[in-house]
Scaffold this active site. Structure first.
Site, PDB file in Angstrom:
ATOM      1  N   GLU A  89       4.304  23.156  42.523  1.00  0.00           N
ATOM      2  CA  GLU A  89       3.950  24.639  42.063  1.00  0.00           C
ATOM      3  C   GLU A  89       3.103  25.316  43.531  1.00  0.00           C
ATOM      4  O   GLU A  89       3.527  26.083  43.812  1.00  0.00           O
ATOM      5  CB  GLU A  89       2.914  24.756  40.937  1.00  0.00           C
ATOM      6  CG  GLU A  89       3.734  24.812  39.689  1.00  0.00           C
ATOM      7  CD  GLU A  89       4.556  26.261  40.016  1.00  0.00           C
ATOM      8  OE1 GLU A  89       5.646  25.888  39.607  1.00  0.00           O
ATOM      9  OE2 GLU A  89       4.022  27.371  39.752  1.00  0.00           O
ATOM     10  N   ASP A  90       2.010  24.480  43.892  1.00  0.00           N
ATOM     11  CA  ASP A  90       1.316  25.118  44.969  1.00  0.00           C
ATOM     12  C   ASP A  90       1.208  24.246  46.391  1.00  0.00           C
ATOM     13  O   ASP A  90       0.701  24.800  47.164  1.00  0.00           O
ATOM     14  CB  ASP A  90      -0.116  25.193  44.517  1.00  0.00           C
ATOM     15  CG  ASP A  90      -0.181  26.056  42.939  1.00  0.00           C
ATOM     16  OD1 ASP A  90       0.224  27.090  43.105  1.00  0.00           O
ATOM     17  OD2 ASP A  90      -1.040  25.439  42.017  1.00  0.00           O
TER      18      ASP A  90
END
Ligand code: MN
Length: 504
Positions: A89-90
Site C-alpha cells: 500500500e505505502d
C-alpha cells in the site's frame, strides 16, 4: 526489490524490534527469528524516509502492529505479515517481491490486508460499499489471519489518531466502532473489541469518556477494599477445598458502561450497575468451576432474580463460556463474580485468534466457489458465522438485501433466546417468535400455529428479548404463512422463507 542486497537502514526503533525478536525466538525458535529479521529489514527499506502524521518514523507503525499480533498469540507468519502489512500500500513493493522473499503465504496475507485496507466501508456509495464488503468477507474466509492483522493495524492507528484532522478522526473512529469492533465481538475476541471501543469512545465523545473513566476509577477505588476482602476470602476457601485458583478484579470497559447507563431501565443511574468491578475466578477444570460457585455461594448469597447465568452449560453463540453470579458481597453490596477455566479465559479474550492457533481454520488453496457453496467451512463451529456470511454474500444478489443481512443480522445488537430444551438461539433486536421458528429450522416455519414465551401464549409479533424461552406450537399440517408476517419479521431467513412459501 531484495532485502539481502540492500543497505541496512538504522531506525530509532531498533531496540523495540530486538525485544520483539527475542520473544519470537523464545516462543517459536531460531528459524522464526531469522524470518522476522528479514521482514524488519525489508519493511524499513520499503518505508525509508516515510513519516507518520505524528512525525514518527513510519516503521513504528508496522512494528507496533506485529507486537500486538505476538501478544495475541498468533503464529510467526502473521507476525511477519504485520511487519510487512503496508509495504504494498505505502511502500511501493509488489506481491511478487513478497512472494520471492517470504513465500506465497506471507504474500497472500499482505495482499489480503491491502484489499481490506482499500475498502472504504463508510461514506462510499452503497453499491461500492457492498461490493467491498463482499470482497472483504471472502478475503477473510480464505485466511482469517487477514482480519487479525487488520485489527492490530486499526488499534495502533486509533492509538495514534490524535495527529489527524478532526474530521478524519471521526470517520475512522466511526468505521471502527460500526464495523471492526462488532466483527471482533462476533469472532469472540472480547479483549480486542473492548480496546477498540474505548479508543473510539475517547475519540468520538472525549468529554464523556473522561468523566466515566474518572468515575470507574473512583468507584473501583471505593469498591476495592470490599472486593479485595472478598477475593482473599474466596481464594482461602478454594485453597481449603484443594482447588488451585487465580482470583482477580476486572473493571468494565468505559464504552460498555456508557452504553449500559443509557439503557431505559438504568436511566443514567450508576448505582444500578453491579458489574463495574467484578471478581474473576480462574480454575483448572469445569468441575472446579461448579465447585468454586458453591464456595462463593456459601459465603455470599446470590441475588434473587439477578442470580446465576451458566454460560458453561449454555455457551453464548460466539462461544463465550463462564459462570456469572451476582451476589451480596461485603457490606451487602451487589458484586458480580465470574468463574471460568484458563482455556475459557483465553477464548473469551482472544476467541477466533486463540482458536485459529490450534484449529484447522487454514484451508490453503480453497477456491471462492468452494467457500461460497459452503462445501468448505471456515474453521469449526465457532467460526460458523463466517461460513454463513460467505454463503450469504453469494446468495443475496440484491445489494440492499445483502447489506441488511450483514448489518442487521450479523452486526447489530443480539438477543439470546432459548428453546424449551435450553438450546441458545441468537436473534437480532426486534426478532419475533416467527424469526425464532425460522432460525430453528425452515421446516418449523411451515407449521406455526401459535407461540409461547416463558410459558404464556403470545401474539406472533411479540418482540423477543434476551433470556426468553420460546416454543412454537405446531400445526398438524403445513400452514400457509400470513402475508402480514412480512410487516414485522426482522431476520432475512424468515423473510425469505415466508416469501418462498407465499409464491409457492
Ligand atoms: Mn497500517
Amino acid at each position: 526489490m531484495s532485502a539481502s542486497s540492500a543497505p541496512v537502514i538504522k531506525s530509532n526503533f531498533e531496540q523495540s524490534f530486538l525485544d520483539l525478536r527475542g520473544k519470537v525466538e523464545r516462543r517459536f525458535g531460531k528459524e522464526a527469528s531469522l524470518v522476522i529479521s528479514q521482514a524488519w529489514e525489508f519493511a524499513k527499506l520499503a518505508h525509508h524516509g516515510q513519516l507518520r502524521k505524528s512525525g514518527e518514523e513510519y516503521i513504528s507503525h508496522p512494528l507496533a502492529t506485529s507486537q500486538l499480533l505476538y501478544d495475541w498469540g498468533l503464529d510467526p507468519t502473521t507476525i511477519v505479515a504485520g511487519l510487512l502489512h503496508d509495504v504494498i500500500e505505502d511502500g511501493g513493493a509488489t506481491t511478487s517481491d513478497l512472494e520471492e522473499n517470504f513465500g506465497p503465504e506471507v504474500a497472500s496475507l499482505v495482499d489480503g490486508v491491502s484489499v481490506v485496507s482499500n475498502i472504504r466501508l463508510l461514506g462510499s456509495r452503497e453499491a461500492v460499499f457492498v461490493e467491498s464488503l463482499r470482497k472483504m468477507i471472502l478475503t477473510m474466509a480464505h485466511d482469517l489471519r487477514v482480519v487479525f492483522v487488520k485489527f492490530a493495524d486499526r488499534i495502533h492507528n486509533m492509538r495514534t489518531i490524535g495527529a489527524l484532522p478532526r474530521e478524519k478522526q471521526l470517520k475512522i473512529a466511526r468505521e471502527t466502532l460500526e464495523v471492526f469492533a462488532p466483527l471482533a465481538e462476533r469472532l469472540g475476541m472480547g479483549q480486542v473489541k473492548g480496546v477498540m471501543e474505548d479508543l473510539c469512545f475517547k475519540t468520538l465523545h472525549p468529554k464523556e469518556y473522561k468523566e466515566l473513566k474518572y468515575l470507574v476509577l473512583e468507584m473501583s477505588g471505593r469498591a476495592d477494599k470490599n472486593i479485595s476482602k472478598m477475593s482473599r476470602k474466596i481464594q482461602a476457601d478454594l485453597k481449603h477445598e484443594k482447588i488451585e485458583s487465580h482470583v482477580s478484579g476486572r473493571r468494565k470497559n468505559t464504552y460498555s458502561l456508557w452504553k449500559k447507563l443509557k439503557r431505559e431501565e438504568i436511566g443514567g443511574d450508576v448505582t444500578k450497575i453491579h458489574d463495574i468491578v467484578a471478581i474473576r475466578i480462574i480454575v483448572n477444570t469445569v468441575v472446579e468451576c461448579y465447585a468454586a460457585l458453591g464456595v462463593v455461594h456459601k459465603n455470599y448469597k446470590p441475588v434473587p432474580y439477578l442470580g446465576i447465568s451458566d454460560f458453561i452449560a449454555q455457551p453464548k453463540p460466539n462461544g463465550y463460556q463462564s459462570i456469572h453470579t451476582k451476589v451480596f458481597g461485603e457490606g451487602g453490596k451487589i458484586v458480580e463474580v465470574q468463574i471460568r477455566t484458563q482455556t475459557m479465559h483465553e477464548e473469551a479474550e482472544m476467541g477466533a485468534a486463540a482458536h485459529w492457533a490450534y484449529s484447522e481454520a487454514k484451508h490453503k488453496g480453497a477456491s471462492d466457489k468452494d467457500l461460497e457453496s459452503g462445501k468448505i467451512k471456515v474453521g469449526d463451529s465457532k467460526l460458523a458465522w463466517v461460513s454463513q456470511l460467505v454463503t450469504w454474500q453469494k446468495q443475496l444478489t440484491d445489494s440492499k438485501e445483502f447489506l441488511n443481512a450483514v448489518k442487521f443480522d450479523a452486526l447489530s445488537h443480539k438477543n439470546y433466546v432459548f428453546s424449551p430444551k435450553g438450546d441458545v438461539y441468537e436473534l437480532p433486536e426486534g426478532a419475533t417468535p416467527i424469526d425464532f421458528a425460522f432460525s430453528v429450522h425452515t421446516q418449523l416455519g411451515h407449521y406455526i400455529k401459535a407461540a409461547m414465551v416463558n410459558g404464556k401464549i403470545v401474539p406472533l409479533n411479540t418482540r423477543l428479548i434476551s433470556g426468553d424461552v420460546v416454543s412454537i406450537i405446531k400445526s398438524k399440517k403445513p400452514e400457509a404463512p400470513n402475508k402480514n408476517w412480512l410487516d414485522f419479521v426482522v431476520t432475512n431467513q424468515a423473510k425469505k422463507g415466508i416469501r418462498r412459501m407465499l409464491s409457492a
